[in-house]
Design a protein around this motif. Structure first.
Motif, PDB file in Angstrom:
ATOM      1  N   ILE A 109       0.847  -1.214   0.000  1.00  0.00           N
ATOM      2  CA  ILE A 109       0.000   0.000   0.000  1.00  0.00           C
ATOM      3  C   ILE A 109       0.875   1.255   0.000  1.00  0.00           C
ATOM      4  O   ILE A 109       0.637   2.200  -0.759  1.00  0.00           O
ATOM      5  CB  ILE A 109      -0.939   0.005   1.224  1.00  0.00           C
ATOM      6  CG1 ILE A 109      -1.950  -1.127   1.130  1.00  0.00           C
ATOM      7  CG2 ILE A 109      -1.604   1.357   1.431  1.00  0.00           C
ATOM      8  CD1 ILE A 109      -3.228  -0.823   0.442  1.00  0.00           C
ATOM      9  N   TYR A 113       0.599   3.680  -3.241  1.00  0.00           N
ATOM     10  CA  TYR A 113      -0.125   4.942  -3.112  1.00  0.00           C
ATOM     11  C   TYR A 113       0.749   6.114  -2.676  1.00  0.00           C
ATOM     12  O   TYR A 113       0.562   7.229  -3.143  1.00  0.00           O
ATOM     13  CB  TYR A 113      -1.298   4.792  -2.133  1.00  0.00           C
ATOM     14  CG  TYR A 113      -2.409   3.969  -2.715  1.00  0.00           C
ATOM     15  CD1 TYR A 113      -3.250   4.485  -3.681  1.00  0.00           C
ATOM     16  CD2 TYR A 113      -2.598   2.656  -2.311  1.00  0.00           C
ATOM     17  CE1 TYR A 113      -4.255   3.721  -4.237  1.00  0.00           C
ATOM     18  CE2 TYR A 113      -3.609   1.881  -2.859  1.00  0.00           C
ATOM     19  CZ  TYR A 113      -4.426   2.419  -3.828  1.00  0.00           C
ATOM     20  OH  TYR A 113      -5.417   1.670  -4.378  1.00  0.00           O
ATOM     21  N   LYS A 141      -6.377  -2.457   0.943  1.00  0.00           N
ATOM     22  CA  LYS A 141      -7.372  -1.386   0.785  1.00  0.00           C
ATOM     23  C   LYS A 141      -8.670  -1.751   1.488  1.00  0.00           C
ATOM     24  O   LYS A 141      -9.264  -0.930   2.183  1.00  0.00           O
ATOM     25  CB  LYS A 141      -7.664  -1.140  -0.706  1.00  0.00           C
ATOM     26  CG  LYS A 141      -6.670  -0.282  -1.403  1.00  0.00           C
ATOM     27  CD  LYS A 141      -6.921  -0.093  -2.873  1.00  0.00           C
ATOM     28  CE  LYS A 141      -8.320  -0.108  -3.334  1.00  0.00           C
ATOM     29  NZ  LYS A 141      -8.487   0.088  -4.784  1.00  0.00           N
ATOM     30  N   LYS A 145     -10.204   0.201   4.685  1.00  0.00           N
ATOM     31  CA  LYS A 145     -11.538   0.793   4.643  1.00  0.00           C
ATOM     32  C   LYS A 145     -12.362   0.343   5.839  1.00  0.00           C
ATOM     33  O   LYS A 145     -12.996   1.165   6.513  1.00  0.00           O
ATOM     34  CB  LYS A 145     -12.242   0.406   3.342  1.00  0.00           C
ATOM     35  CG  LYS A 145     -13.626   0.993   3.215  1.00  0.00           C
ATOM     36  CD  LYS A 145     -14.288   0.577   1.930  1.00  0.00           C
ATOM     37  CE  LYS A 145     -15.693   1.138   1.877  1.00  0.00           C
ATOM     38  NZ  LYS A 145     -16.435   0.664   0.727  1.00  0.00           N
TER      39      LYS A 145
END
Length: 154
Positions: A109, A113, A141, A145
């Protein structure tokens, strides 16, 4: 190339010119910290991401079908204004939740990102299989979330 790509997304000549200037200012900084193997594709990704962030800030979105269609112009669909993507509480939850991810997910991640690396670069850098990289990002992800929603409400 940069102007044409910005114009394709933003559909406004002045906004595209401003975006080109901001992208080149960003490149000066980014190129000092990133090792770029394929400049043209990396530049395309940086431009695309910058324009999408500009559109997101204006609460307008481009459909994936429109971006992929080279024959037609891109159509923008205006969305109703909504709450900001991240408020302070959600940002705090994001920081906390990053620490709860599995090490592989967190690494993938962050590289994807935060350092804007592509799947193959992440695979080479970490030694993870390319399909594992995709899986780590997707699962990370989802886990982020869930964790952010849980911690953002508390």
């Amino acid at each position: 190339m940069v102007f044409a790509l910005c114009y394709k997304y933003l559909q406004d000549e002045d906004a595209s010119k401003d975006a080109v200037m901001q992208i080149f200012e960003k490149l000066v900084v980014d190129l000092q910290t990133h090792e770029v193997g394929h400049f043209k594709s990396w530049l395309h990704s940086v431009c695309r991401n910058f324009c999408l962030m500009q559109l997101r800030a204006k609460k307008t979105f481009v459909s994936a079908a429109d971006v992929g269609n080279e024959e037609d112009e891109t159509f923008l669909i205006a969305m109703e204004p909504e709450e900001p993507l991240f408020n302070d509480q959600k940002l705090d939850a994001l920081e906390k939740c990053l620490g709860t991810l599995q090490a592989e997910q967190r690494t993938a991640i962050q590289l994807f990102y935060m350092q804007e690396k592509c799947y193959s670069e992440i695979s080479q850098e970490t030694g993870f299989d390319l399909n594992k990289v995709k899986s780590y990002i997707q699962n990370g992800k989802r886990n982020l979330k869930i964790c952010i929603e849980k911690n953002g409400r508390e």
